[in-house]
Design a protein around this motif. Structure first.
Motif, PDB file in Angstrom:
ATOM      1  N   ASP A   9     -21.258 -51.853  18.724  1.00 14.94           N
ATOM      2  CA  ASP A   9     -21.880 -50.548  18.539  1.00 14.94           C
ATOM      3  C   ASP A   9     -21.758 -49.802  19.864  1.00 14.94           C
ATOM      4  OD1 ASP A   9     -23.285 -48.444  17.399  1.00 14.94           O
ATOM      5  OD2 ASP A   9     -25.183 -49.529  17.211  1.00 14.94           O
ATOM      6  N   SER A  10     -22.214 -48.555  19.874  1.00 15.77           N
ATOM      7  CA  SER A  10     -22.221 -47.778  21.108  1.00 15.77           C
ATOM      8  C   SER A  10     -23.457 -46.913  21.160  1.00 15.77           C
ATOM      9  CB  SER A  10     -20.959 -46.916  21.217  1.00 15.77           C
ATOM     10  OG  SER A  10     -20.901 -45.955  20.187  1.00 15.77           O
ATOM     11  N   ALA A  11     -23.812 -46.503  22.371  1.00 12.43           N
ATOM     12  CA  ALA A  11     -24.986 -45.660  22.574  1.00 12.43           C
ATOM     13  C   ALA A  11     -24.851 -44.955  23.922  1.00 12.43           C
ATOM     14  CB  ALA A  11     -26.263 -46.499  22.541  1.00 12.43           C
ATOM     15  N   GLY A  12     -25.710 -43.989  24.141  1.00 16.28           N
ATOM     16  CA  GLY A  12     -25.747 -43.277  25.412  1.00 16.28           C
ATOM     17  C   GLY A  12     -27.066 -43.538  26.121  1.00 16.28           C
ATOM     18  N   THR A  13     -27.045 -43.446  27.445  1.00 13.66           N
ATOM     19  CA  THR A  13     -28.296 -43.594  28.188  1.00 13.66           C
ATOM     20  C   THR A  13     -29.128 -42.320  28.090  1.00 13.66           C
ATOM     21  OG1 THR A  13     -27.175 -42.978  30.257  1.00 13.66           O
ATOM     22  CG2 THR A  13     -27.441 -45.343  29.800  1.00 13.66           C
ATOM     23  N   ALA A  14     -28.500 -41.202  27.737  1.00 11.89           N
ATOM     24  CA  ALA A  14     -29.208 -39.932  27.538  1.00 11.89           C
ATOM     25  C   ALA A  14     -29.111 -39.526  26.072  1.00 11.89           C
ATOM     26  CB  ALA A  14     -28.604 -38.858  28.428  1.00 11.89           C
ATOM     27  N   GLY A  15     -30.015 -38.693  25.633  1.00 10.95           N
ATOM     28  CA  GLY A  15     -30.053 -38.294  24.230  1.00 10.95           C
ATOM     29  C   GLY A  15     -29.456 -36.928  23.946  1.00 10.95           C
ATOM     30  N   TYR A  16     -28.560 -36.462  24.799  1.00 17.29           N
ATOM     31  CA  TYR A  16     -27.988 -35.119  24.666  1.00 17.29           C
ATOM     32  C   TYR A  16     -27.330 -34.840  23.319  1.00 17.29           C
ATOM     33  CZ  TYR A  16     -28.192 -35.418  29.802  1.00 17.29           C
ATOM     34  OH  TYR A  16     -28.594 -35.595  31.091  1.00 17.29           O
ATOM     35  N   HIS A  17     -26.663 -35.828  22.747  1.00 12.37           N
ATOM     36  CA  HIS A  17     -25.820 -35.597  21.568  1.00 12.37           C
ATOM     37  C   HIS A  17     -26.248 -36.411  20.344  1.00 12.37           C
ATOM     38  CE1 HIS A  17     -23.002 -33.325  24.030  1.00 12.37           C
ATOM     39  NE2 HIS A  17     -23.090 -34.288  24.923  1.00 12.37           N
ATOM     40  N   VAL A  18     -27.480 -36.895  20.314  1.00 12.87           N
ATOM     41  CA  VAL A  18     -27.935 -37.752  19.216  1.00 12.87           C
ATOM     42  C   VAL A  18     -27.604 -37.111  17.863  1.00 12.87           C
ATOM     43  CG1 VAL A  18     -29.984 -38.716  18.075  1.00 12.87           C
ATOM     44  CG2 VAL A  18     -29.734 -38.891  20.555  1.00 12.87           C
ATOM     45  N   GLY A  19     -26.979 -37.919  16.998  1.00 12.64           N
ATOM     46  CA  GLY A  19     -26.616 -37.475  15.657  1.00 12.64           C
ATOM     47  C   GLY A  19     -25.257 -36.805  15.548  1.00 12.64           C
ATOM     48  N   GLU A  20     -24.603 -36.544  16.689  1.00 14.43           N
ATOM     49  CA  GLU A  20     -23.294 -35.887  16.672  1.00 14.43           C
ATOM     50  C   GLU A  20     -22.168 -36.901  16.510  1.00 14.43           C
ATOM     51  OE1 GLU A  20     -22.597 -33.296  20.027  1.00 14.43           O
ATOM     52  OE2 GLU A  20     -24.644 -32.500  19.916  1.00 14.43           O
ATOM     53  N   GLU A  21     -21.040 -36.425  15.973  1.00 17.14           N
ATOM     54  CA  GLU A  21     -19.828 -37.241  15.879  1.00 17.14           C
ATOM     55  C   GLU A  21     -19.163 -37.289  17.250  1.00 17.14           C
ATOM     56  OE1 GLU A  21     -17.409 -35.580  12.768  1.00 17.14           O
ATOM     57  OE2 GLU A  21     -18.801 -36.238  11.216  1.00 17.14           O
ATOM     58  N   PRO A  22     -18.255 -38.245  17.465  1.00 19.01           N
ATOM     59  CA  PRO A  22     -17.544 -38.308  18.741  1.00 19.01           C
ATOM     60  C   PRO A  22     -16.749 -37.027  19.000  1.00 19.01           C
ATOM     61  CG  PRO A  22     -17.214 -40.320  17.479  1.00 19.01           C
ATOM     62  CD  PRO A  22     -17.887 -39.343  16.566  1.00 19.01           C
ATOM     63  N   ASP A  23     -16.495 -36.782  20.281  1.00 17.07           N
ATOM     64  CA  ASP A  23     -15.671 -35.660  20.706  1.00 17.07           C
ATOM     65  C   ASP A  23     -14.338 -35.709  19.956  1.00 17.07           C
ATOM     66  OD1 ASP A  23     -13.451 -34.547  22.602  1.00 17.07           O
ATOM     67  OD2 ASP A  23     -15.313 -33.766  23.468  1.00 17.07           O
ATOM     68  N   GLU A  24     -13.844 -34.563  19.554  1.00 18.54           N
ATOM     69  CA  GLU A  24     -12.590 -34.503  18.775  1.00 18.54           C
ATOM     70  C   GLU A  24     -11.411 -35.116  19.523  1.00 18.54           C
ATOM     71  OE1 GLU A  24     -11.343 -29.892  19.839  1.00 18.54           O
ATOM     72  OE2 GLU A  24     -12.629 -30.275  18.109  1.00 18.54           O
ATOM     73  N   ARG A  25     -11.429 -35.071  20.846  1.00 16.18           N
ATOM     74  CA  ARG A  25     -10.340 -35.676  21.631  1.00 16.18           C
ATOM     75  C   ARG A  25     -10.430 -37.200  21.610  1.00 16.18           C
ATOM     76  NH1 ARG A  25     -11.847 -32.151  26.730  1.00 16.18           N
ATOM     77  NH2 ARG A  25     -13.858 -32.765  25.824  1.00 16.18           N
ATOM     78  N   THR A  26     -11.639 -37.724  21.546  1.00 20.60           N
ATOM     79  CA  THR A  26     -11.835 -39.168  21.399  1.00 20.60           C
ATOM     80  C   THR A  26     -11.273 -39.612  20.050  1.00 20.60           C
ATOM     81  OG1 THR A  26     -13.799 -39.227  22.801  1.00 20.60           O
ATOM     82  CG2 THR A  26     -13.595 -40.983  21.176  1.00 20.60           C
ATOM     83  N   VAL A  27     -11.632 -38.882  19.010  1.00 22.96           N
ATOM     84  CA  VAL A  27     -11.165 -39.208  17.654  1.00 22.96           C
ATOM     85  C   VAL A  27      -9.638 -39.107  17.584  1.00 22.96           C
ATOM     86  CG1 VAL A  27     -11.243 -38.505  15.222  1.00 22.96           C
ATOM     87  CG2 VAL A  27     -13.350 -38.514  16.595  1.00 22.96           C
ATOM     88  N   ALA A  28      -9.071 -38.044  18.133  1.00 23.62           N
ATOM     89  CA  ALA A  28      -7.614 -37.841  18.099  1.00 23.62           C
ATOM     90  C   ALA A  28      -6.883 -38.966  18.830  1.00 23.62           C
ATOM     91  CB  ALA A  28      -7.250 -36.489  18.703  1.00 23.62           C
ATOM     92  N   THR A  29      -7.409 -39.387  19.972  1.00 25.48           N
ATOM     93  CA  THR A  29      -6.771 -40.463  20.751  1.00 25.48           C
ATOM     94  C   THR A  29      -6.821 -41.774  19.983  1.00 25.48           C
ATOM     95  OG1 THR A  29      -7.355 -39.342  22.812  1.00 25.48           O
ATOM     96  CG2 THR A  29      -6.740 -41.671  22.963  1.00 25.48           C
ATOM     97  N   CYS A  30      -7.955 -42.097  19.396  1.00 25.54           N
ATOM     98  CA  CYS A  30      -8.059 -43.336  18.610  1.00 25.54           C
ATOM     99  C   CYS A  30      -7.109 -43.286  17.412  1.00 25.54           C
ATOM    100  CB  CYS A  30      -9.495 -43.558  18.147  1.00 25.54           C
ATOM    101  SG  CYS A  30     -10.600 -44.118  19.455  1.00 25.54           S
ATOM    102  N   ARG A  31      -7.089 -42.191  16.721  1.00 28.34           N
ATOM    103  CA  ARG A  31      -6.207 -42.069  15.548  1.00 28.34           C
ATOM    104  C   ARG A  31      -4.738 -42.187  15.939  1.00 28.34           C
ATOM    105  NH1 ARG A  31      -9.653 -37.600  12.325  1.00 28.34           N
ATOM    106  NH2 ARG A  31     -11.091 -39.082  11.381  1.00 28.34           N
ATOM    107  N   LYS A  32      -4.384 -41.637  17.087  1.00 27.92           N
ATOM    108  CA  LYS A  32      -3.001 -41.720  17.576  1.00 27.92           C
ATOM    109  C   LYS A  32      -2.541 -43.182  17.657  1.00 27.92           C
ATOM    110  CE  LYS A  32      -0.312 -40.829  21.760  1.00 27.92           C
ATOM    111  NZ  LYS A  32      -0.333 -40.219  23.109  1.00 27.92           N
ATOM    112  N   TYR A  33      -3.472 -44.067  18.018  1.00 24.84           N
ATOM    113  CA  TYR A  33      -3.134 -45.486  18.176  1.00 24.84           C
ATOM    114  C   TYR A  33      -3.547 -46.330  16.970  1.00 24.84           C
ATOM    115  CZ  TYR A  33      -2.011 -44.249  22.944  1.00 24.84           C
ATOM    116  OH  TYR A  33      -1.435 -43.677  24.058  1.00 24.84           O
ATOM    117  N   GLY A  34      -3.937 -45.689  15.884  1.00 26.99           N
ATOM    118  CA  GLY A  34      -4.289 -46.418  14.675  1.00 26.99           C
ATOM    119  C   GLY A  34      -5.607 -47.167  14.759  1.00 26.99           C
ATOM    120  N   VAL A  35      -6.506 -46.697  15.612  1.00 27.22           N
ATOM    121  CA  VAL A  35      -7.796 -47.345  15.788  1.00 27.22           C
ATOM    122  C   VAL A  35      -8.850 -46.576  14.981  1.00 27.22           C
ATOM    123  CG1 VAL A  35      -9.601 -47.930  17.452  1.00 27.22           C
ATOM    124  CG2 VAL A  35      -7.194 -48.208  18.074  1.00 27.22           C
ATOM    125  N   PRO A  36      -9.440 -47.204  13.967  1.00 30.65           N
ATOM    126  CA  PRO A  36     -10.481 -46.523  13.186  1.00 30.65           C
ATOM    127  C   PRO A  36     -11.696 -46.205  14.061  1.00 30.65           C
ATOM    128  CG  PRO A  36      -9.808 -48.596  12.145  1.00 30.65           C
ATOM    129  CD  PRO A  36      -9.177 -48.562  13.497  1.00 30.65           C
TER     130      PRO A  36
END
Length: 164
Positions: free
Chosen positions: A37-64
């Motif tokens: 699992d993952s989490a943040g030490t701060a609650g700035y983005h609670v409930g948000e999806e990952p940054d679109e660049r994070t998602v794009a990079t994972c998808r580029k390498y076939g990582v769900p």
């Protein structure tokens, strides 16, 4: 007890969701069933999806990748066997947050490999997300080599002792 890991960064939208996705993917490729699992030490983005660049990079390498940002809780220190901090600031924050009855080992994710922090790519370009991804792959493999390798060796030693 099977290993389980919580990957932690500041806001839980860049480094830690990528670390979670990559560690889960690498473990699965290696035939290791583990909770990640993952989490943040701060609650700035609670409930948000990952940054679109994070998602794009994972998808580029076939990582769900499929997670929603959340903040580290006291229960995490008892639920997971390992808590992996992305950098020294988050490591210090985790050490301050750690309850007295914590059972998790809290370490810098990079300490399993080159000892380096994963730089926050949020304010930069896609190159930072690529570097983050490459570090996550290396650190995931090094983490699994050390943690699962130790457990396998302990199991082998137990089996050898009982057969003597």
């Amino acid at each position: 007890m099977a290993p389980s890991a919580l990957v932690v960064c500041l806001g839980n939208i860049c480094r830690s969701p990528m670390g979670e996705a990559v560690l889960q993917h690498v473990a699965k490729q290696r035939g290791i069933d583990m909770v990640v699992d993952s989490a943040g030490t701060a609650g700035y983005h609670v409930g948000e999806e990952p940054d679109e660049r994070t998602v794009a990079t994972c998808r580029k390498y076939g990582v769900p990748i499929d997670s929603l940002a959340r903040q580290v809780s006291a229960e995490d220190f008892r639920r997971f066997t390992h808590i992996l901090a992305s950098d020294e600031n988050n490591l210090r924050n985790l050490e301050r947050m750690k309850p007295k009855d914590a059972t998790a080992e809290v370490r810098l994710f990079g300490s399993y490999d080159d000892g380096k922090a994963i730089a926050d790519p949020y304010y930069g370009g896609i190159g930072g997300f690529e570097r983050c991804y490459q570090q996550c792959v290396r650190y995931s493999n090094a983490f699994l080599d050390e943690v699962v390798g130790k457990e396998s060796k302990a199991s082998d030693d137990t089996q050898q002792s009982s057969s003597l």
